[in-house]
Scaffold this motif. Structure first.
Motif, PDB file in Angstrom:
ATOM      1  N   THR A 235       5.298   9.635  -6.074  1.00  0.00           N
ATOM      2  CA  THR A 235       4.865  10.170  -7.367  1.00  0.00           C
ATOM      3  C   THR A 235       4.716   9.095  -8.440  1.00  0.00           C
ATOM      4  O   THR A 235       4.137   9.356  -9.495  1.00  0.00           O
ATOM      5  CB  THR A 235       5.846  11.239  -7.865  1.00  0.00           C
ATOM      6  N   GLU A 236       5.224   7.891  -8.175  1.00  0.00           N
ATOM      7  CA  GLU A 236       5.056   6.803  -9.140  1.00  0.00           C
ATOM      8  C   GLU A 236       5.248   5.468  -8.441  1.00  0.00           C
ATOM      9  O   GLU A 236       6.119   5.329  -7.580  1.00  0.00           O
ATOM     10  CB  GLU A 236       6.050   6.932 -10.310  1.00  0.00           C
ATOM     11  N   ARG A 237       4.417   4.495  -8.820  1.00  0.00           N
ATOM     12  CA  ARG A 237       4.521   3.138  -8.301  1.00  0.00           C
ATOM     13  C   ARG A 237       4.391   2.175  -9.467  1.00  0.00           C
ATOM     14  O   ARG A 237       3.462   2.280 -10.261  1.00  0.00           O
ATOM     15  CB  ARG A 237       3.408   2.842  -7.278  1.00  0.00           C
ATOM     16  N   LYS A 238       5.322   1.232  -9.577  1.00  0.00           N
ATOM     17  CA  LYS A 238       5.223   0.272 -10.665  1.00  0.00           C
ATOM     18  C   LYS A 238       6.021  -0.984 -10.333  1.00  0.00           C
ATOM     19  O   LYS A 238       6.845  -0.997  -9.402  1.00  0.00           O
ATOM     20  CB  LYS A 238       5.728   0.873 -11.972  1.00  0.00           C
ATOM     21  N   ARG A 239       5.756  -2.027 -11.093  1.00  0.00           N
ATOM     22  CA  ARG A 239       6.517  -3.278 -10.985  1.00  0.00           C
ATOM     23  C   ARG A 239       7.099  -3.570 -12.359  1.00  0.00           C
ATOM     24  O   ARG A 239       6.388  -3.572 -13.362  1.00  0.00           O
ATOM     25  CB  ARG A 239       5.628  -4.421 -10.506  1.00  0.00           C
ATOM     26  N   GLU A 240       8.405  -3.791 -12.386  1.00  0.00           N
ATOM     27  CA  GLU A 240       9.093  -4.000 -13.654  1.00  0.00           C
ATOM     28  C   GLU A 240       9.675  -5.405 -13.716  1.00  0.00           C
ATOM     29  O   GLU A 240      10.044  -5.998 -12.698  1.00  0.00           O
ATOM     30  CB  GLU A 240      10.184  -2.957 -13.851  1.00  0.00           C
ATOM     31  N   ILE A 241       9.796  -5.906 -14.937  1.00  0.00           N
ATOM     32  CA  ILE A 241      10.278  -7.271 -15.169  1.00  0.00           C
ATOM     33  C   ILE A 241      11.804  -7.322 -15.160  1.00  0.00           C
ATOM     34  O   ILE A 241      12.475  -6.472 -15.755  1.00  0.00           O
ATOM     35  CB  ILE A 241       9.753  -7.802 -16.514  1.00  0.00           C
ATOM     36  N   LEU A 242      12.335  -8.330 -14.478  1.00  0.00           N
ATOM     37  CA  LEU A 242      13.760  -8.642 -14.525  1.00  0.00           C
ATOM     38  C   LEU A 242      13.917 -10.057 -15.064  1.00  0.00           C
ATOM     39  O   LEU A 242      13.321 -10.992 -14.524  1.00  0.00           O
ATOM     40  CB  LEU A 242      14.387  -8.538 -13.136  1.00  0.00           C
ATOM     41  N   ARG A 243      14.682 -10.181 -16.118  1.00  0.00           N
ATOM     42  CA  ARG A 243      14.966 -11.499 -16.693  1.00  0.00           C
ATOM     43  C   ARG A 243      16.445 -11.820 -16.525  1.00  0.00           C
ATOM     44  O   ARG A 243      17.305 -11.010 -16.828  1.00  0.00           O
ATOM     45  CB  ARG A 243      14.588 -11.539 -18.177  1.00  0.00           C
ATOM     46  N   LYS A 244      16.708 -13.036 -16.045  1.00  0.00           N
ATOM     47  CA  LYS A 244      18.068 -13.533 -15.944  1.00  0.00           C
ATOM     48  C   LYS A 244      18.149 -14.871 -16.670  1.00  0.00           C
ATOM     49  O   LYS A 244      17.178 -15.625 -16.717  1.00  0.00           O
ATOM     50  CB  LYS A 244      18.476 -13.722 -14.472  1.00  0.00           C
TER      51      LYS A 244
ATOM     52  N   THR B  88       0.824  -1.205   0.000  1.00  0.00           N
ATOM     53  CA  THR B  88       0.000   0.000   0.000  1.00  0.00           C
ATOM     54  C   THR B  88       0.862   1.261   0.000  1.00  0.00           C
ATOM     55  O   THR B  88       2.047   1.229   0.374  1.00  0.00           O
ATOM     56  CB  THR B  88      -0.926   0.034   1.225  1.00  0.00           C
ATOM     57  N   VAL B  89       0.242   2.379  -0.389  1.00  0.00           N
ATOM     58  CA  VAL B  89       0.943   3.655  -0.363  1.00  0.00           C
ATOM     59  C   VAL B  89       1.406   3.979   1.051  1.00  0.00           C
ATOM     60  O   VAL B  89       2.534   4.441   1.273  1.00  0.00           O
ATOM     61  CB  VAL B  89       0.047   4.784  -0.911  1.00  0.00           C
ATOM     62  N   GLU B  90       0.545   3.718   2.039  1.00  0.00           N
ATOM     63  CA  GLU B  90       0.903   3.987   3.433  1.00  0.00           C
ATOM     64  C   GLU B  90       2.130   3.186   3.850  1.00  0.00           C
ATOM     65  O   GLU B  90       3.052   3.711   4.496  1.00  0.00           O
ATOM     66  CB  GLU B  90      -0.278   3.661   4.340  1.00  0.00           C
ATOM     67  N   GLN B  91       2.157   1.903   3.497  1.00  0.00           N
ATOM     68  CA  GLN B  91       3.297   1.061   3.841  1.00  0.00           C
ATOM     69  C   GLN B  91       4.566   1.554   3.148  1.00  0.00           C
ATOM     70  O   GLN B  91       5.651   1.574   3.749  1.00  0.00           O
ATOM     71  CB  GLN B  91       3.014  -0.386   3.429  1.00  0.00           C
ATOM     72  N   GLN B  92       4.434   1.942   1.904  1.00  0.00           N
ATOM     73  CA  GLN B  92       5.592   2.392   1.141  1.00  0.00           C
ATOM     74  C   GLN B  92       6.128   3.720   1.664  1.00  0.00           C
ATOM     75  O   GLN B  92       7.342   3.943   1.666  1.00  0.00           O
ATOM     76  CB  GLN B  92       5.223   2.476  -0.335  1.00  0.00           C
ATOM     77  N   LEU B  93       5.248   4.606   2.107  1.00  0.00           N
ATOM     78  CA  LEU B  93       5.695   5.848   2.731  1.00  0.00           C
ATOM     79  C   LEU B  93       6.414   5.563   4.050  1.00  0.00           C
ATOM     80  O   LEU B  93       7.456   6.165   4.349  1.00  0.00           O
ATOM     81  CB  LEU B  93       4.510   6.784   2.968  1.00  0.00           C
ATOM     82  N   LYS B  94       5.872   4.645   4.833  1.00  0.00           N
ATOM     83  CA  LYS B  94       6.500   4.282   6.101  1.00  0.00           C
ATOM     84  C   LYS B  94       7.904   3.716   5.873  1.00  0.00           C
ATOM     85  O   LYS B  94       8.806   3.912   6.702  1.00  0.00           O
ATOM     86  CB  LYS B  94       5.648   3.249   6.841  1.00  0.00           C
TER      87      LYS B  94
ATOM     88  N   ILE C 204      10.003  -6.640  -9.960  1.00  0.00           N
ATOM     89  CA  ILE C 204      10.604  -5.827  -8.910  1.00  0.00           C
ATOM     90  C   ILE C 204       9.762  -4.573  -8.704  1.00  0.00           C
ATOM     91  O   ILE C 204       9.452  -3.858  -9.662  1.00  0.00           O
ATOM     92  CB  ILE C 204      12.053  -5.445  -9.272  1.00  0.00           C
ATOM     93  N   SER C 205       9.394  -4.324  -7.469  1.00  0.00           N
ATOM     94  CA  SER C 205       8.604  -3.147  -7.131  1.00  0.00           C
ATOM     95  C   SER C 205       9.507  -1.923  -7.076  1.00  0.00           C
ATOM     96  O   SER C 205      10.540  -1.924  -6.392  1.00  0.00           O
ATOM     97  CB  SER C 205       7.923  -3.350  -5.772  1.00  0.00           C
ATOM     98  N   LYS C 206       9.116  -0.867  -7.801  1.00  0.00           N
ATOM     99  CA  LYS C 206       9.887   0.372  -7.819  1.00  0.00           C
ATOM    100  C   LYS C 206       8.944   1.532  -7.471  1.00  0.00           C
ATOM    101  O   LYS C 206       7.911   1.713  -8.108  1.00  0.00           O
ATOM    102  CB  LYS C 206      10.526   0.596  -9.195  1.00  0.00           C
ATOM    103  N   VAL C 207       9.329   2.285  -6.462  1.00  0.00           N
ATOM    104  CA  VAL C 207       8.500   3.390  -5.986  1.00  0.00           C
ATOM    105  C   VAL C 207       9.333   4.672  -6.023  1.00  0.00           C
ATOM    106  O   VAL C 207      10.457   4.708  -5.512  1.00  0.00           O
ATOM    107  CB  VAL C 207       7.987   3.126  -4.555  1.00  0.00           C
ATOM    108  N   THR C 208       8.771   5.721  -6.617  1.00  0.00           N
ATOM    109  CA  THR C 208       9.446   7.010  -6.705  1.00  0.00           C
ATOM    110  C   THR C 208       8.908   7.946  -5.634  1.00  0.00           C
ATOM    111  O   THR C 208       7.698   8.169  -5.534  1.00  0.00           O
ATOM    112  CB  THR C 208       9.240   7.637  -8.096  1.00  0.00           C
TER     113      THR C 208
END
Length: 211
Positions: free
Chosen positions: A152-161, A125-131, A169-173
């Motif tokens: 200002t931005e929340r997304k999940r991006e793909i990582l391939r190995k 959640t946004v609250e958890q991510q702010l904490k 991977i969760s990325k939060v700005t």
């Protein structure tokens, strides 16, 4: 320390067709330091993608200068630039106010009953991510200014190995204002990053004077 930037050639689909996942960006960053492949000694780099005035840029913090030709592999020719980061870092003082931007991977560890290492799971959640940021501010030498920071931005991006299943991977700005409480700790955070997944575009914080 050096701060480098290059404009990604986003409108040249043929040129950037390989940039489909975080691993490709990681490889781009690593290949921008060809001397490290020769010596076998790889240094830590921080990187992230910023969008400014409709253009996408790759930002890199490193303790060595990148090869600008290699840095422009997927970039607009002539847009690569590097500047000495030490001069800026040396001017940071306790009590100063800065505007910040950070892209982080907010996660926590879940205890396992079998005494194995805790399972790492993302904050949702946004609250958890702010904490996540609020709870770490003091450790990294700054205080968030109340009512002057946000996600200002929340997304999940793909990582391939290779030979592994793709993972997300969760990325939060985070952006806002901070006050320096320990210049040494903050400088360390700016150089070495915050949190996990630094190799894949997380952990990088940048600051600029607020006034």
């Amino acid at each position: 320390m050096y701060l480098s930037r290059v404009e990604i050639d986003s409108f040249n689909r043929r040129k950037i067709r390989e940039l489909t996942h975080l691993g490709a960006y990681h490889n781009w960053v690593e290949s921008s330091f060809p001397n490290e492949f020769e010596t076998g000694e790889k240094s830590r780099k921080l990187w992230r993608i910023d969008r400014v005035h409709g253009k996408n840029y790759l930002l890199v913090v490193s303790d060595k200068k990148p090869d600008l030709t290699a840095l422009e592999k997927y970039g607009v020719e002539g847009s690569g630039a590097t500047k000495n980061y030490e001069q800026f870092l040396s001017q940071i003082r306790d009590g100063q106010t800065y505007r910040f931007k950070a892209v982080l991977n907010p996660v926590y560890s879940v205890h396992q009953d079998n005494n194995e290492r805790g399972k790492v799971v993302p904050e949702i959640t946004v609250e958890q991510q702010l904490k996540f940021l609020e709870n770490r501010a003091e450790k990294y030498g700054f205080k968030l200014i109340e009512n002057n920071y946000a996600i200002t931005e929340r997304k999940r991006e793909i990582l391939r190995k290779e030979r592994q299943k793709p993972i997300k991977i969760s990325k939060v700005t985070y952006e806002g204002l901070l006050t320096v409480t320990s210049s040494d700790l903050l400088k360390n955070a700016l150089i070495n990053g915050i949190g996990r997944e630094k190799a894949y575009g997380c952990g990088m914080m940048t600051i600029i004077p607020a006034y």
